[in-house]
Design an enzyme around this catalytic site. Structure first.
Site, PDB file in Angstrom:
ATOM      1  N   GLY A   8       0.784  -1.398  -0.197  1.00  0.00           N
ATOM      2  CA  GLY A   8      -0.094  -0.106   0.096  1.00  0.00           C
ATOM      3  C   GLY A   8       0.971   1.083   0.035  1.00  0.00           C
ATOM      4  N   GLU A 167     -17.750  17.329   4.575  1.00  0.00           N
ATOM      5  CA  GLU A 167     -16.837  18.053   3.990  1.00  0.00           C
ATOM      6  C   GLU A 167     -17.377  17.920   2.346  1.00  0.00           C
ATOM      7  OE1 GLU A 167     -12.727  16.384   4.938  1.00  0.00           O
ATOM      8  OE2 GLU A 167     -12.408  18.160   5.988  1.00  0.00           O
ATOM      9  N   ASP A 298      -5.241   2.507   8.456  1.00  0.00           N
ATOM     10  CA  ASP A 298      -6.586   1.965   8.601  1.00  0.00           C
ATOM     11  C   ASP A 298      -6.702   0.623   8.805  1.00  0.00           C
ATOM     12  OD1 ASP A 298      -7.043   4.680   8.300  1.00  0.00           O
ATOM     13  OD2 ASP A 298      -8.444   4.411   6.863  1.00  0.00           O
ATOM     14  N   GLN A 316      -3.545  11.338   9.937  1.00  0.00           N
ATOM     15  CA  GLN A 316      -2.672  11.875  11.076  1.00  0.00           C
ATOM     16  C   GLN A 316      -2.165  10.634  11.742  1.00  0.00           C
ATOM     17  OE1 GLN A 316      -2.841  14.513  14.736  1.00  0.00           O
ATOM     18  NE2 GLN A 316      -4.901  14.196  13.885  1.00  0.00           N
TER      19      GLN A 316
HETATM   20  C1  LIG Z   1     -13.138  12.149   2.271  1.00  0.00           C
HETATM   21  C2  LIG Z   1     -12.408  11.770   3.264  1.00  0.00           C
HETATM   22  C3  LIG Z   1     -11.877  12.820   3.968  1.00  0.00           C
HETATM   23  C4  LIG Z   1     -10.779  12.482   4.999  1.00  0.00           C
HETATM   24  N1  LIG Z   1     -10.305  13.583   5.755  1.00  0.00           N
HETATM   25  C5  LIG Z   1      -9.494  13.291   6.924  1.00  0.00           C
HETATM   26  C6  LIG Z   1      -9.138  14.564   7.489  1.00  0.00           C
HETATM   27  O1  LIG Z   1      -9.177  15.537   7.228  1.00  0.00           O
HETATM   28  N2  LIG Z   1      -8.009  13.828   8.277  1.00  0.00           N
HETATM   29  C7  LIG Z   1      -7.329  12.729   8.661  1.00  0.00           C
HETATM   30  O2  LIG Z   1      -6.355  12.637   9.348  1.00  0.00           O
HETATM   31  N3  LIG Z   1      -7.877  11.587   7.948  1.00  0.00           N
HETATM   32  C8  LIG Z   1      -8.799  11.944   7.013  1.00  0.00           C
HETATM   33  N4  LIG Z   1      -9.622  10.851   6.364  1.00  0.00           N
HETATM   34  C9  LIG Z   1      -9.088   9.452   6.625  1.00  0.00           C
HETATM   35  C10 LIG Z   1      -7.538   9.231   6.064  1.00  0.00           C
HETATM   36  O3  LIG Z   1      -7.590   9.595   4.530  1.00  0.00           O
HETATM   37  C11 LIG Z   1      -7.187   7.853   6.250  1.00  0.00           C
HETATM   38  O4  LIG Z   1      -7.486   7.434   7.522  1.00  0.00           O
HETATM   39  C12 LIG Z   1      -5.946   7.351   5.605  1.00  0.00           C
HETATM   40  O5  LIG Z   1      -6.185   7.683   4.323  1.00  0.00           O
HETATM   41  C13 LIG Z   1      -5.493   5.891   5.863  1.00  0.00           C
HETATM   42  O6  LIG Z   1      -4.441   5.773   5.391  1.00  0.00           O
HETATM   43  P1  LIG Z   1      -3.809   4.267   4.879  1.00  0.00           P
HETATM   44  O7  LIG Z   1      -2.103   4.661   4.390  1.00  0.00           O
HETATM   45  O8  LIG Z   1      -4.088   3.431   5.819  1.00  0.00           O
HETATM   46  O9  LIG Z   1      -4.525   4.120   3.568  1.00  0.00           O
HETATM   47  P2  LIG Z   1      -4.785   4.869   2.283  1.00  0.00           P
HETATM   48  O10 LIG Z   1      -4.184   6.106   2.363  1.00  0.00           O
HETATM   49  O11 LIG Z   1      -6.270   4.820   1.833  1.00  0.00           O
HETATM   50  O12 LIG Z   1      -3.812   4.071   1.102  1.00  0.00           O
HETATM   51  C14 LIG Z   1      -3.994   2.648   0.962  1.00  0.00           C
HETATM   52  C15 LIG Z   1      -3.340   2.327  -0.255  1.00  0.00           C
HETATM   53  O13 LIG Z   1      -3.290   0.777  -0.721  1.00  0.00           O
HETATM   54  C16 LIG Z   1      -3.673   0.790  -1.840  1.00  0.00           C
HETATM   55  N5  LIG Z   1      -4.376  -0.586  -1.838  1.00  0.00           N
HETATM   56  C17 LIG Z   1      -5.557  -0.917  -1.121  1.00  0.00           C
HETATM   57  N6  LIG Z   1      -5.826  -2.193  -1.496  1.00  0.00           N
HETATM   58  C18 LIG Z   1      -4.644  -2.901  -2.113  1.00  0.00           C
HETATM   59  C19 LIG Z   1      -4.436  -3.893  -2.718  1.00  0.00           C
HETATM   60  N7  LIG Z   1      -5.226  -5.363  -2.526  1.00  0.00           N
HETATM   61  N8  LIG Z   1      -3.214  -4.294  -3.350  1.00  0.00           N
HETATM   62  C20 LIG Z   1      -2.535  -2.998  -3.454  1.00  0.00           C
HETATM   63  N9  LIG Z   1      -2.727  -1.878  -3.468  1.00  0.00           N
HETATM   64  C21 LIG Z   1      -3.995  -1.817  -2.438  1.00  0.00           C
HETATM   65  C22 LIG Z   1      -4.634   1.894  -2.084  1.00  0.00           C
HETATM   66  O14 LIG Z   1      -4.658   1.906  -3.688  1.00  0.00           O
HETATM   67  C23 LIG Z   1      -4.000   3.106  -1.618  1.00  0.00           C
HETATM   68  O15 LIG Z   1      -2.930   3.792  -2.322  1.00  0.00           O
HETATM   69  C24 LIG Z   1     -10.460  11.215   5.469  1.00  0.00           C
HETATM   70  C25 LIG Z   1     -10.977   9.977   4.796  1.00  0.00           C
HETATM   71  C26 LIG Z   1     -11.991  10.497   3.481  1.00  0.00           C
HETATM   72  C27 LIG Z   1     -12.369   9.152   2.529  1.00  0.00           C
END
Ligand SMILES: Cc1cc2nc3c(=O)[nH]c(=O)nc-3n(C[C@H](O)[C@H](O)[C@H](O)COP(=O)(O)OP(=O)(O)OC[C@H]3O[C@@H](n4cnc5c(N)ncnc54)[C@H](O)[C@@H]3O)c2cc1C
Length: 399
Positions: A8, A167, A298, A316
């Protein structure tokens, strides 16, 4: 040389990768990052793309442009992890690992509500966001071109008034104006609803601030209905229950923002430990009993010592987890011990379009234009944390 595989390229995965720079340069480990797309997208801005106010280019960063030449980038979808053989299976290949970092982000969660998955559009990734924007426009166009003028086509119902829902609703104000102008529609005829089963709006903010957000939306004709349990969805309506009464809200665009869960790969890999795609990690963000596997973002449910519940999933905490895991791995390779992960909550900002917001950040509470700029600064900071300063400056939308 250790084989480190990061799954990811979101906030969690990329901050881990960035923190491993020294280890990579020193040749202490071979690092591979796997992501299903060729790009990283700023998930925190998906609501802007969903509303159609910005294009994907403004929040997408090509991964090949930000990874070091020594890093292998595999653009493919992870389908399975075999923890006993220490192998990750993607659609096209197998990757052996000594150390694995799982940062596969989130998926939509519909809590078994009938028809929700089939009929409502979730804000989960860039493609899903573009689909919402296209659906809104095609429905407005249909309304303008039809003789029946079905108001459903210019109605939007959003299930969920959490941070993402609010938002998104606020972003719809600008889009409504633009589309009404483009298709010659009276703005007053457009109906936009935000529904939530919760009785309180944005409980993470003080009452005065959530009331400000609500008034901001209501002044623009957006109806917020709280205490509305969504019971089902069909092609053109949400069925809700309010104070025991059943009601139907009609709209050709139905959006669902009320629930997220971690990646399905988590439940399949750790059937006894992971629930709804999230796993309660150790204090050092590893999988209990499998110290070679770290979970960030997440997919991780981190319950800090002395607390009872995991922290909410945010970009964050995902960034802080990634930075911690990188330093944990670095120390481990050097034979040093590690402190436990400690989360520092720097606050929360909820944008209300591009010029307004409410903020409880860095010990201060404020709203308005300055709060909106704070949000954009925080976003630029997050991009810097997971890529580099040059990319953050190029992608920033503060000015
Ligand atoms: C509309 C919206 C607004 C938000 N606003 C805020 C905010 O203001 N402040 C805040 O702190 N948080 C906010 N969040 C929450 C925040 O975006 C998430 O908590 C954060 O993106 C989690 O990060 P991550 O690295 O776990 O996953 P992500 O950033 O979602 O990245 C996961 C990555 O894994 C890849 N992936 C997934 N499955 C696979 C697979 N099977 N094989 C290969 N690649 C894969 C995806 O393509 C992606 O690139 C918001 C979320 C949304 C939807």
């Amino acid at each position: 040389m250790k084989n480190i595989v990061i799954l990811g390229a979101g906030y969690g995965g990329l901050t881990t990768l960035k923190g491993l720079k020294k280890v990579i340069k020193n040749g202490e480990a071979k690092v591979t990052i796997v992501n299903k797309n060729s790009y990283h997208y700023d998930t925190v801005n998906l609501h802007e793309v969903s509303a159609g106010n910005i294009s994907r280019d403004e929040i997408c960063i090509e991964i090949k442009d930000i990874v070091e030449s020594e890093v292998s980038f595999v653009q493919d979808e992870v389908v399975k992890i075999d923890t006993s053989e220490k192998v990750v299976y993607t659609k096209k290949q197998e990757l052996k690992y000594d150390i694995l970092v799982v940062g596969l982000g989130f998926e939509t969660q519909t809590f078994g509500i009938e028809g929700m998955l089939e009929n409502a559009l979730p804000i989960t990734d860039i493609k899903a966001a573009e689909k919402i924007s296209e659906r809104i426009e095609s429905n407005f166009k249909k309304y303008a071109e039809s003789t029946e003028k079905d108001v459903k086509d210019i109605s939007i119902v959003v299930g969920g008034t959490g941070l993402a829902g609010i938002e998104f609703l606020a972003e719809l104000i600008d889009r409504r104006k633009e589309l009404c102008k483009k298709y010659g529609i009276d703005e007053k005829l457009v109906k936009i609803y935000g529904l939530d089963a919760a009785p309180v709006l944005l409980p993470m903010f003080d009452k005065e601030y959530s009331a400000y957000a609500r008034k901001f939306l209501e002044d623009q004709g957006i109806e917020i209905i709280l205490g509305a349990g969504i019971k089902g969805a069909t092609e053109d309506r949400f069925i809700v229950e309010i104070d025991g009464d059943r009601k139907e809200l009609l709209a050709s665009t139905l959006v669902w923002t009320a629930g997220v869960k971690g990646s399905r790969i988590m439940d399949a890999t750790f059937p006894e430990l992971s629930k709804n795609g999230r796993l309660v990690t150790t204090q050092q963000l590893t999988v209990p009993g499998l110290e070679e596997i770290y979970i960030v973002g997440d997919c991780a449910a981190f319950i800090e010592e002395g607390q009872e519940r995991p922290y909410p999933t945010t970009a964050q905490i995902a960034c802080q987890m990634g930075a911690y895991v990188a330093s944990h791995i670095t120390n481990r390779l050097a034979g040093n011990t590690n402190e436990n992960f400690k989360y520092i909550n720097r606050g929360v900002v909820c944008s209300l379009g591009s010029k307004d917001a409410i903020a409880h950040a860095m010990g201060l509470k404020y709203k308005g234009f300055f709060a909106a700029k704070t949000k954009k600064l925080i976003e630029a900071k997050a991009i810097n944390e997971c890529t580099n300063l040059k990319t953050a400056i190029r992608s920033q939308r503060v000015f």
